[in-house]
Enzyme design. Sequence first.
Site, short mmCIF file in Angstrom:
data_model
loop_
_atom_site.label_atom_id
_atom_site.label_comp_id
_atom_site.label_asym_id
_atom_site.label_seq_id
_atom_site.Cartn_x
_atom_site.Cartn_y
_atom_site.Cartn_z
N GLU A 1 35.31 -15.86 -38.36
CA GLU A 1 36.14 -15.15 -38.87
C GLU A 1 36.75 -16.55 -40.04
O GLU A 1 37.29 -16.25 -40.78
CB GLU A 1 37.37 -16.22 -37.36
CG GLU A 1 37.58 -17.93 -37.13
CD GLU A 1 38.38 -17.51 -35.67
OE1 GLU A 1 40.08 -17.52 -36.03
OE2 GLU A 1 38.35 -18.28 -34.72
N CYS B 1 5.49 -4.31 -35.45
CA CYS B 1 6.96 -4.80 -35.42
C CYS B 1 7.01 -4.61 -33.60
O CYS B 1 7.37 -5.23 -33.54
CB CYS B 1 7.73 -3.37 -35.83
SG CYS B 1 9.19 -3.85 -34.81
N CYS C 1 7.95 -8.06 -34.73
CA CYS C 1 9.51 -7.95 -34.10
C CYS C 1 9.86 -8.14 -33.07
O CYS C 1 10.93 -9.26 -32.76
CB CYS C 1 10.40 -6.92 -34.81
SG CYS C 1 10.20 -6.09 -36.07
N HIS D 1 39.70 -14.01 -33.13
CA HIS D 1 39.71 -16.20 -32.60
C HIS D 1 39.67 -16.28 -31.81
O HIS D 1 39.90 -15.22 -30.54
CB HIS D 1 41.59 -16.53 -33.05
CG HIS D 1 41.54 -17.25 -32.41
ND1 HIS D 1 40.82 -18.74 -34.07
CD2 HIS D 1 41.99 -18.47 -31.85
CE1 HIS D 1 41.14 -19.88 -33.35
NE2 HIS D 1 41.46 -19.79 -32.00
N GLU E 1 9.98 -19.33 -38.64
CA GLU E 1 10.41 -18.69 -37.23
C GLU E 1 9.56 -19.93 -36.25
O GLU E 1 9.33 -20.03 -35.28
CB GLU E 1 10.56 -17.06 -36.79
CG GLU E 1 11.14 -16.43 -37.69
CD GLU E 1 10.74 -14.84 -37.72
OE1 GLU E 1 12.21 -14.78 -38.13
OE2 GLU E 1 10.08 -14.04 -37.72
N LYS F 1 8.42 -11.57 -30.94
CA LYS F 1 8.40 -12.50 -31.58
C LYS F 1 9.35 -12.86 -31.43
O LYS F 1 10.64 -13.83 -30.56
CB LYS F 1 8.87 -12.51 -33.24
CG LYS F 1 9.29 -13.51 -33.59
CD LYS F 1 10.20 -13.64 -35.36
CE LYS F 1 11.08 -12.22 -35.35
NZ LYS F 1 10.76 -11.39 -36.54
N TYR G 1 9.14 -16.20 -43.63
CA TYR G 1 10.35 -16.52 -42.70
C TYR G 1 8.54 -16.18 -41.24
O TYR G 1 9.26 -17.03 -40.02
CB TYR G 1 11.16 -15.18 -42.90
CG TYR G 1 10.30 -13.51 -42.26
CD1 TYR G 1 10.47 -13.66 -40.67
CD2 TYR G 1 9.80 -13.45 -43.14
CE1 TYR G 1 9.59 -11.91 -40.33
CE2 TYR G 1 9.34 -11.45 -42.89
CZ TYR G 1 8.74 -11.34 -41.67
OH TYR G 1 8.57 -10.06 -41.62
#
Length: 462
Positions: A444, A43, A48, A439, A184, A51, A180
């Site tokens: 939302e 990682c 992770c 908002h 990626e 990356k 993934y």
Amino acid sequence: MAAYDYDLFVIGGGSGGVRAGRVAASLGKRVAIAEEYRFGGTCVIRGCVPKKLFVYASQYAEHFEDAAGYGWQVGESTFDWKKLIAAKDKEITRLEGLYRKGLENNGAEILETRAELVDAHTIRLTKTGKTVTAEKIVIATGGAPNPHVALPGHELCISSNEAFHLPELPRSILIAGGGYIAVEFANIFHGLGVDTTLIYRGKEILSRFDHDMRQGLHKAMVEKGIRIILTDVIEDVTRAPAGGLVAKTMCGETIAVDTVMLALGRDPNTDGLGLEAAGVEVNERGAIVVDKYSRTSVPHIYALGDVTDRVQLTPVAIHEAMCFIETVYKDNPTAPDHELIPTAVFSQPEIGTVGLSEEEAAKRYPELEIYRAEFRPMKATLSGRAEKMIMKLVVDAASRKVVGAHVLGHDAGEMAQLLGISLKAGVTKDDFDRTMAVHPTAAEEFVTMYNPSYCVRNGERI
Ligand SMILES: Cc1cc2nc3c(=O)[nH]c(=O)nc-3n(C[C@H](O)[C@H](O)[C@H](O)COP(=O)(O)OP(=O)(O)OC[C@H]3O[C@@H](n4cnc5c(N)ncnc54)[C@H](O)[C@@H]3O)c2cc1C
């Protein structure tokens, strides 16, 4: 005198191993942890973290373009690959230091060596050949990229490991894989200006994700200029006489590129670990077989993280380590909970997801309500970028429970984290409806989709 040299010996200083070792040491246990490469594991060192830093780097070209719509004039920009690598390496070294400090401060002994089992209580430190004994052992050796040795020319290809240290940024790259990591890196390299092709044997990339996410991302990637070849595989890779590589595919294409990257899954790191000598069982993929408490076939040896091939994600390895601590050192047997794991694909646009895809949910529930919104995010109005966000809620019509939530677009990973809390708490669609919107945000949309876009009954869309 203690019967063993250590109360706990941890093999592997990655996400799972460091957490187990550090917390056990903080409880006063005599802990040693062996790492053969660098503390922090996949990682931190080559997964992770680097990356995500690359993802940030690859987004600037679009940021510079988008600025014009907001009145900014950005001068000519250039990109320096070597500078990025050096900055990334500096940050990784800093993080590695923090991991080591966490272990040291809690009194764990750090061993910079490969460790292998000699028997069920004895570990050999390969650097010195010394053997040590431990009452309990945690195996957290992670995984490594599948080198695809059956592919002629595989030795000419790189994996994600090398992608973090390429001496030069290639002008063109062919990436094999549809998971993934492949997706990626295709977005990273494209964003950095590399002519990028993705080749995948399946019908669509990211096969386990909701179809709206897969298709929406595929479309966006192609519109950006990434070539995606489906239902085809590389058959061989050779050196081109004039430099670079040539990949031939099963469907007869010849693709000339500077670099070929294989991202075809990851294998558990169990080779040569001495598992047989210790009596630890592995499955047909070489992954360590564990029970629900992460206990191997030898009751005092535990295994956690990627080496068990359950869910290959950092937070999962860490969670499994914490459950190990509860079970073994706090007299509180705790099985890791692998349900409703929120996750992200750091593609561009990003995917954030938690729970079931529409396809999976349709197999489990007789009737679903699907709430789906597709819109242009506000930022794209002035920037003029043609991009879409997709948001989707999958609701079990009978209980009104939200069983899946999916986002494609900016900050999707951040949204998935919070959606994960809601779904874990068993949120219903009515709870979403009762929640006030923030908002103006993109998120939302999740609380303003009042009417179902469509329903799915017994697997059929109605
Ligand atoms: C390119 C890439 C991107 C990723 N991105 C993400 C992401 O965005 N989010 C996410 O959650 N996960 C991501 N992951 C997955 C994540 O990195 C892993 O799930 C996680 O690191 C698993 O932790 P672990 O402790 O099981 O193993 P690792 O972190 O792999 O640690 C195992 C350690 O054991 C060491 N070791 C192996 N054998 C021995 C031995 N015999 N003796 C001593 N040491 C040994 C290894 O050197 C390694 O340091 C990514 C992975 C890759 C490859």
